[in-house]
Design a protein around this motif. Structure first.
Motif, PDB file in Angstrom:
ATOM      1  N   UNK A 109       0.803  -1.221   0.000  1.00 13.59           N
ATOM      2  CA  UNK A 109       0.000   0.000   0.000  1.00 13.59           C
ATOM      3  C   UNK A 109       0.837   1.272   0.000  1.00 13.59           C
ATOM      4  N   UNK A 110       2.042   1.215   0.531  1.00 11.26           N
ATOM      5  CA  UNK A 110       2.864   2.433   0.635  1.00 11.26           C
ATOM      6  C   UNK A 110       3.365   2.923  -0.726  1.00 11.26           C
ATOM      7  N   UNK A 111       3.144   2.145  -1.785  1.00 10.31           N
ATOM      8  CA  UNK A 111       3.595   2.570  -3.112  1.00 10.31           C
ATOM      9  C   UNK A 111       2.922   3.878  -3.528  1.00 10.31           C
ATOM     10  N   UNK A 112       1.693   4.118  -3.070  1.00 13.84           N
ATOM     11  CA  UNK A 112       0.958   5.325  -3.464  1.00 13.84           C
ATOM     12  C   UNK A 112       1.621   6.599  -2.967  1.00 13.84           C
ATOM     13  N   UNK A 113       2.447   6.475  -1.944  1.00 16.00           N
ATOM     14  CA  UNK A 113       3.142   7.651  -1.391  1.00 16.00           C
ATOM     15  C   UNK A 113       4.596   7.735  -1.826  1.00 16.00           C
ATOM     16  N   UNK A 114       5.029   6.783  -2.641  1.00 13.96           N
ATOM     17  CA  UNK A 114       6.435   6.736  -3.051  1.00 13.96           C
ATOM     18  C   UNK A 114       6.666   7.593  -4.295  1.00 13.96           C
ATOM     19  N   UNK A 115       6.471   8.898  -4.159  1.00 10.47           N
ATOM     20  CA  UNK A 115       6.556   9.790  -5.312  1.00 10.47           C
ATOM     21  C   UNK A 115       7.982   9.968  -5.829  1.00 10.47           C
ATOM     22  N   UNK A 116       8.954   9.424  -5.105  1.00 11.22           N
ATOM     23  CA  UNK A 116      10.334   9.481  -5.600  1.00 11.22           C
ATOM     24  C   UNK A 116      10.564   8.500  -6.739  1.00 11.22           C
ATOM     25  N   UNK A 117       9.621   7.547  -6.911  1.00  8.28           N
ATOM     26  CA  UNK A 117       9.706   6.593  -8.014  1.00  8.28           C
ATOM     27  C   UNK A 117       9.038   7.223  -9.229  1.00  8.28           C
ATOM     28  N   UNK A 118       9.711   7.317 -10.366  1.00  7.91           N
ATOM     29  CA  UNK A 118       9.161   8.017 -11.539  1.00  7.91           C
ATOM     30  C   UNK A 118       7.772   7.571 -11.956  1.00  7.91           C
TER      31      UNK A 118
END
Length: 261
Positions: A109-118
């Motif tokens: 679920x934390x992928x939605x906040x991982x804005x450092x990933x293009x």
């Protein structure tokens, strides 16, 4: 040895794109070497050297599998990101969705906040663009009564993205017992809401689109009254065209009753 890029060519539809995501995910080829290319009817694809092209067979069951996997193994927020992106018209949305889902299965679920990933940053930007356009049309969409017995409401829009499902969901909650149609003139599709609260979205035939065009030319009783009211409440001395345009862009006025001649 460096692998060649593998391009999954699919229909430019929700089922087509998610079927490509499904096939690519099961391939085990390596997500960094995979691209998803939705192809519209009559579109000519420019083929690249040293690239593999894989045609994708559209299968609604694959769509269901991808949706269930994203909801259950990542999060409902990730599902929202994906579905907003898939109804957009950005050319790179297929790549963004595939890469986002791939990271999601690893990060949860934390992928939605991982804005450092293009790819996450990109899909977030696509979602925001779709939501912004939907918000504008929620405010500026105008229904007109094109049939009295039974009453039928019709609204016409020309959006950049395929936002009809989001709009229909919004108005279905407000016009629960009304028959209404929202016609997307850009993509030649429409949503049909019935009096029992059910609704569907589908592509239109040329004959159906022509019929809706004819219905929009009709004038209901309250159109002139509404235009008169709009003119009467305006204060000429306080007219500020620049401010009005910033609050209500010209693009959205084309089918608004108060701006029609």
């Amino acid at each position: 040895m460096e692998k060649p890029i593998r391009v999954y060519q699919c229909e430019d539809t929700t089922d087509g794109i998610l079927s490509a995501v499904y096939d690519a995910g099961l391939s085990g080829y390596g997500h960094e070497f995979i691209k998803i290319r939705p192809i519209s009817d009559n579109q000519i694809e420019n083929l690249e050297l040293f690239t593999e092209y894989v045609p994708v067979e559209t299968d609604p069951q694959k769509t269901i599998s991808v949706i269930e996997a994203v909801r259950n193994k990542i999060s409902r927020e990730a599902y929202s990101f994906m579905m907003n992106a898939v109804i957009s018209e950005f050319p790179d949305r297929g790549d963004a969705i595939y890469q986002f889902v791939t990271y999601g299965f690893t990060m949860g679920a934390k992928v939605c906040n991982a804005l450092q990933i293009p790819c996450v940053k990109r899909i977030f930007a696509i979602k925001r663009a779709v939501q912004n356009e939907t918000h504008f049309f929620r405010e500026f969409l105008r229904f007109q009564e094109v049939q009295k017995d039974p009453s039928l409401l019709l609204a016409v829009i020309e959006p950049k993205n395929r936002i009809i499902p989001l709009l229909t969901e919004h108005f279905a909650d407000r016009f629960i017992e009304e028959w209404f149609i929202i016609y997307d003139k850009t993509h030649l599709e429409a949503s049909f809401h019935q009096k029992d609260g059910t609704w569907e979205v589908r592509l239109l035939t040329e004959k159906e689109a022509l019929k809706l065009e004819e219905l929009t030319e009709q004038k209901e009783d309250y159109v002139d009254l509404w235009k008169t009211f709009f003119r009467q409440i305006a204060i000429a001395e306080r007219t500020n065209k620049k401010l009005q345009t910033s609050m209500l862009p010209l693009h959205y006025r084309k089918h608004m009753t108060e701006f029609l001649e």
